[in-house]
Design a protein around this motif. Sequence first.
Motif, PDB file in Angstrom:
ATOM      1  N   GLU A  10      32.495  65.157 -37.886  1.00  0.00           N
ATOM      2  CA  GLU A  10      32.280  63.900 -37.165  1.00  0.00           C
ATOM      3  C   GLU A  10      33.426  63.656 -36.169  1.00  0.00           C
ATOM      4  OE1 GLU A  10      31.883  64.220 -40.522  1.00  0.00           O
ATOM      5  OE2 GLU A  10      29.695  64.246 -40.287  1.00  0.00           O
ATOM      6  N   ASP A  11      34.651  63.984 -36.604  1.00  0.00           N
ATOM      7  CA  ASP A  11      35.796  63.823 -35.693  1.00  0.00           C
ATOM      8  C   ASP A  11      35.638  64.751 -34.492  1.00  0.00           C
ATOM      9  OD1 ASP A  11      36.991  61.990 -37.354  1.00  0.00           O
ATOM     10  OD2 ASP A  11      38.202  63.484 -38.412  1.00  0.00           O
ATOM     11  N   ALA A  12      35.183  65.978 -34.750  1.00  0.00           N
ATOM     12  CA  ALA A  12      34.974  66.925 -33.644  1.00  0.00           C
ATOM     13  C   ALA A  12      33.928  66.357 -32.680  1.00  0.00           C
ATOM     14  CB  ALA A  12      34.541  68.287 -34.191  1.00  0.00           C
ATOM     15  N   GLY A  13      32.880  65.765 -33.240  1.00  0.00           N
ATOM     16  CA  GLY A  13      31.835  65.157 -32.420  1.00  0.00           C
ATOM     17  C   GLY A  13      32.396  64.046 -31.552  1.00  0.00           C
ATOM     18  N   ARG A  14      33.297  63.244 -32.125  1.00  0.00           N
ATOM     19  CA  ARG A  14      33.901  62.148 -31.344  1.00  0.00           C
ATOM     20  C   ARG A  14      34.763  62.691 -30.209  1.00  0.00           C
ATOM     21  NH1 ARG A  14      33.396  59.107 -36.110  1.00  0.00           N
ATOM     22  NH2 ARG A  14      35.098  60.189 -37.150  1.00  0.00           N
ATOM     23  N   VAL A  15      35.492  63.771 -30.478  1.00  0.00           N
ATOM     24  CA  VAL A  15      36.345  64.347 -29.418  1.00  0.00           C
ATOM     25  C   VAL A  15      35.470  64.914 -28.297  1.00  0.00           C
ATOM     26  CG1 VAL A  15      38.027  66.149 -28.864  1.00  0.00           C
ATOM     27  CG2 VAL A  15      38.281  64.825 -30.969  1.00  0.00           C
ATOM     28  N   VAL A  16      34.401  65.630 -28.657  1.00  0.00           N
ATOM     29  CA  VAL A  16      33.503  66.173 -27.618  1.00  0.00           C
ATOM     30  C   VAL A  16      32.866  65.017 -26.844  1.00  0.00           C
ATOM     31  CG1 VAL A  16      31.410  67.522 -27.193  1.00  0.00           C
ATOM     32  CG2 VAL A  16      33.089  68.310 -28.880  1.00  0.00           C
ATOM     33  N   ALA A  17      32.497  63.952 -27.559  1.00  0.00           N
ATOM     34  CA  ALA A  17      31.937  62.771 -26.873  1.00  0.00           C
ATOM     35  C   ALA A  17      32.979  62.162 -25.947  1.00  0.00           C
ATOM     36  CB  ALA A  17      31.447  61.749 -27.899  1.00  0.00           C
ATOM     37  N   ASP A  18      34.249  62.180 -26.353  1.00  0.00           N
ATOM     38  CA  ASP A  18      35.327  61.678 -25.482  1.00  0.00           C
ATOM     39  C   ASP A  18      35.409  62.511 -24.203  1.00  0.00           C
ATOM     40  OD1 ASP A  18      36.066  59.752 -27.313  1.00  0.00           O
ATOM     41  OD2 ASP A  18      37.827  60.846 -28.078  1.00  0.00           O
ATOM     42  N   VAL A  19      35.294  63.831 -24.355  1.00  0.00           N
ATOM     43  CA  VAL A  19      35.383  64.726 -23.192  1.00  0.00           C
ATOM     44  C   VAL A  19      34.218  64.430 -22.239  1.00  0.00           C
ATOM     45  CG1 VAL A  19      35.303  67.146 -22.438  1.00  0.00           C
ATOM     46  CG2 VAL A  19      36.579  66.529 -24.511  1.00  0.00           C
ATOM     47  N   ILE A  20      33.034  64.232 -22.803  1.00  0.00           N
ATOM     48  CA  ILE A  20      31.851  63.959 -21.968  1.00  0.00           C
ATOM     49  C   ILE A  20      31.972  62.575 -21.324  1.00  0.00           C
ATOM     50  CG2 ILE A  20      29.327  63.664 -21.998  1.00  0.00           C
ATOM     51  CD1 ILE A  20      29.335  65.747 -24.351  1.00  0.00           C
ATOM     52  N   THR A  21      32.440  61.599 -22.109  1.00  0.00           N
ATOM     53  CA  THR A  21      32.621  60.242 -21.577  1.00  0.00           C
ATOM     54  C   THR A  21      33.628  60.259 -20.434  1.00  0.00           C
ATOM     55  OG1 THR A  21      32.130  59.326 -23.756  1.00  0.00           O
ATOM     56  CG2 THR A  21      33.265  57.871 -22.215  1.00  0.00           C
ATOM     57  N   GLN A  22      34.734  60.967 -20.642  1.00  0.00           N
ATOM     58  CA  GLN A  22      35.756  61.089 -19.592  1.00  0.00           C
ATOM     59  C   GLN A  22      35.148  61.678 -18.313  1.00  0.00           C
ATOM     60  OE1 GLN A  22      39.682  63.246 -20.466  1.00  0.00           O
ATOM     61  NE2 GLN A  22      38.782  64.637 -18.975  1.00  0.00           N
ATOM     62  N   ALA A  41      26.714  66.346 -33.592  1.00  0.00           N
ATOM     63  CA  ALA A  41      27.573  65.190 -33.916  1.00  0.00           C
ATOM     64  C   ALA A  41      28.003  64.498 -32.623  1.00  0.00           C
ATOM     65  CB  ALA A  41      28.790  65.645 -34.719  1.00  0.00           C
ATOM     66  N   ALA A  42      28.277  65.279 -31.591  1.00  0.00           N
ATOM     67  CA  ALA A  42      28.675  64.699 -30.298  1.00  0.00           C
ATOM     68  C   ALA A  42      27.513  63.936 -29.682  1.00  0.00           C
ATOM     69  CB  ALA A  42      29.140  65.804 -29.358  1.00  0.00           C
ATOM     70  N   TYR A  43      26.307  64.490 -29.755  1.00  0.00           N
ATOM     71  CA  TYR A  43      25.154  63.814 -29.164  1.00  0.00           C
ATOM     72  C   TYR A  43      24.859  62.503 -29.887  1.00  0.00           C
ATOM     73  CZ  TYR A  43      24.306  68.186 -26.567  1.00  0.00           C
ATOM     74  OH  TYR A  43      24.422  69.276 -25.738  1.00  0.00           O
ATOM     75  N   ARG A  44      25.020  62.519 -31.215  1.00  0.00           N
ATOM     76  CA  ARG A  44      24.809  61.271 -31.981  1.00  0.00           C
ATOM     77  C   ARG A  44      25.822  60.205 -31.543  1.00  0.00           C
ATOM     78  NH1 ARG A  44      23.241  64.579 -36.346  1.00  0.00           N
ATOM     79  NH2 ARG A  44      25.379  64.843 -37.031  1.00  0.00           N
ATOM     80  N   GLU A  45      27.057  60.642 -31.345  1.00  0.00           N
ATOM     81  CA  GLU A  45      28.107  59.701 -30.926  1.00  0.00           C
ATOM     82  C   GLU A  45      27.834  59.180 -29.508  1.00  0.00           C
ATOM     83  OE1 GLU A  45      30.348  58.036 -32.290  1.00  0.00           O
ATOM     84  OE2 GLU A  45      31.747  57.502 -30.686  1.00  0.00           O
ATOM     85  N   LEU A  46      27.336  60.039 -28.629  1.00  0.00           N
ATOM     86  CA  LEU A  46      27.005  59.589 -27.276  1.00  0.00           C
ATOM     87  C   LEU A  46      25.876  58.562 -27.311  1.00  0.00           C
ATOM     88  CD1 LEU A  46      27.152  62.982 -25.359  1.00  0.00           C
ATOM     89  CD2 LEU A  46      28.757  61.077 -25.093  1.00  0.00           C
ATOM     90  N   HIS A 227      39.729  75.881 -17.027  1.00  0.00           N
ATOM     91  CA  HIS A 227      39.664  74.561 -17.678  1.00  0.00           C
ATOM     92  C   HIS A 227      38.688  74.598 -18.856  1.00  0.00           C
ATOM     93  CE1 HIS A 227      39.374  69.885 -17.067  1.00  0.00           C
ATOM     94  NE2 HIS A 227      39.875  70.236 -18.238  1.00  0.00           N
ATOM     95  N   VAL A 228      39.241  74.851 -20.019  1.00  0.00           N
ATOM     96  CA  VAL A 228      38.415  74.977 -21.227  1.00  0.00           C
ATOM     97  C   VAL A 228      39.003  74.109 -22.335  1.00  0.00           C
ATOM     98  CG1 VAL A 228      37.582  76.558 -23.025  1.00  0.00           C
ATOM     99  CG2 VAL A 228      37.791  77.359 -20.663  1.00  0.00           C
ATOM    100  N   THR A 229      38.137  73.383 -23.027  1.00  0.00           N
ATOM    101  CA  THR A 229      38.537  72.617 -24.205  1.00  0.00           C
ATOM    102  C   THR A 229      37.725  73.138 -25.386  1.00  0.00           C
ATOM    103  OG1 THR A 229      38.796  70.679 -22.757  1.00  0.00           O
ATOM    104  CG2 THR A 229      38.847  70.285 -25.138  1.00  0.00           C
ATOM    105  N   VAL A 230      38.410  73.582 -26.418  1.00  0.00           N
ATOM    106  CA  VAL A 230      37.739  74.086 -27.626  1.00  0.00           C
ATOM    107  C   VAL A 230      37.959  73.050 -28.722  1.00  0.00           C
ATOM    108  CG1 VAL A 230      37.750  75.906 -29.384  1.00  0.00           C
ATOM    109  CG2 VAL A 230      38.043  76.505 -26.963  1.00  0.00           C
TER     110      VAL A 230
END
Length: 259
Positions: A10-22, A41-46, A227-230
């Motif tokens: 879930e935390d990973a999903g939030r970070v990916v959602a942060d990257v997309i939100t940014q 998890a990221a899509y659910r958070e979005l 520019h890559v975020t893992v």
Amino acid sequence: MEVVITTTVEDAGRVVADVITQALRGGARVLGLATGSSPLAAYRELARRHREEGLSFAGVRAFLLDEYVGLPASHPQSYARVIRDELVDAVDLDPGHVHGPAGDAADPLAEARRYDEALRAAGPVDLQVLGIGVNGHLGFNEPGSSLTSRTRVKTLTARTRQDNARFFTGADAVPRHVLTQGLGTITEARHLVLTASGEHKAVAVAAAVEGPVTASCPASVLQLHPHVTVVVDEAAAAGLAQAEHYRDVLEHKIAGQGY
Ligand code: GLP
């Protein structure tokens, strides 16, 4: 490359959602979307941010990574349908602005060329979301894929058909052929965010991030991108030799550095 290690999926999903939100707040207008279980998890958070915080995808165009040859968009396991169910219908993305290779095209070879050209015309993709296969595949670029490949038809490995059997009635029901953006196509995106979770991904993640750049691990092509975020949970990060350093980097980021 930035590597973010989180405690939970879930935390990973939030970070990916942060990257997309940014990216969206920074004016991104073309998103690259991945299917599979990794980004769920990221899509659910979005979707939650859209409902509760007004995050908007209005005006955004989205492009899928890949599709099964032979499956029409109406098939429940087509990636066109999966992305609708998992993200598009839960946010304000216009379904008419969500594009993918047509799995049921009469001529899949021509469809691959058409899709690659459509991407080129609409691109570059501002942010591309990626998962990773247990064998290191990106999209459906199986081991041995040229690191400069374009969108084309590929034949799935027995391993990938087995891995994806859970979405069908069994491995034999998983289509043998797919249409996938090539590694050269994928890496034209301005920013790539790859996410993985679970111990079964640990070997692939370590090979992609810290192993040699080789077609034998298609995801290692990320090392050539500026520019890559893992984003990985601890189980998927278990094989990373530099894990402590990645944590240290994250803790001591300079204000405003972003992802
Ligand atoms: C699938 C998809 C990829 C995905 C990968 C991992 O077959 N074609 O785009 O990233 O394999 O799948 P999952 O996220 O379900 O583990």
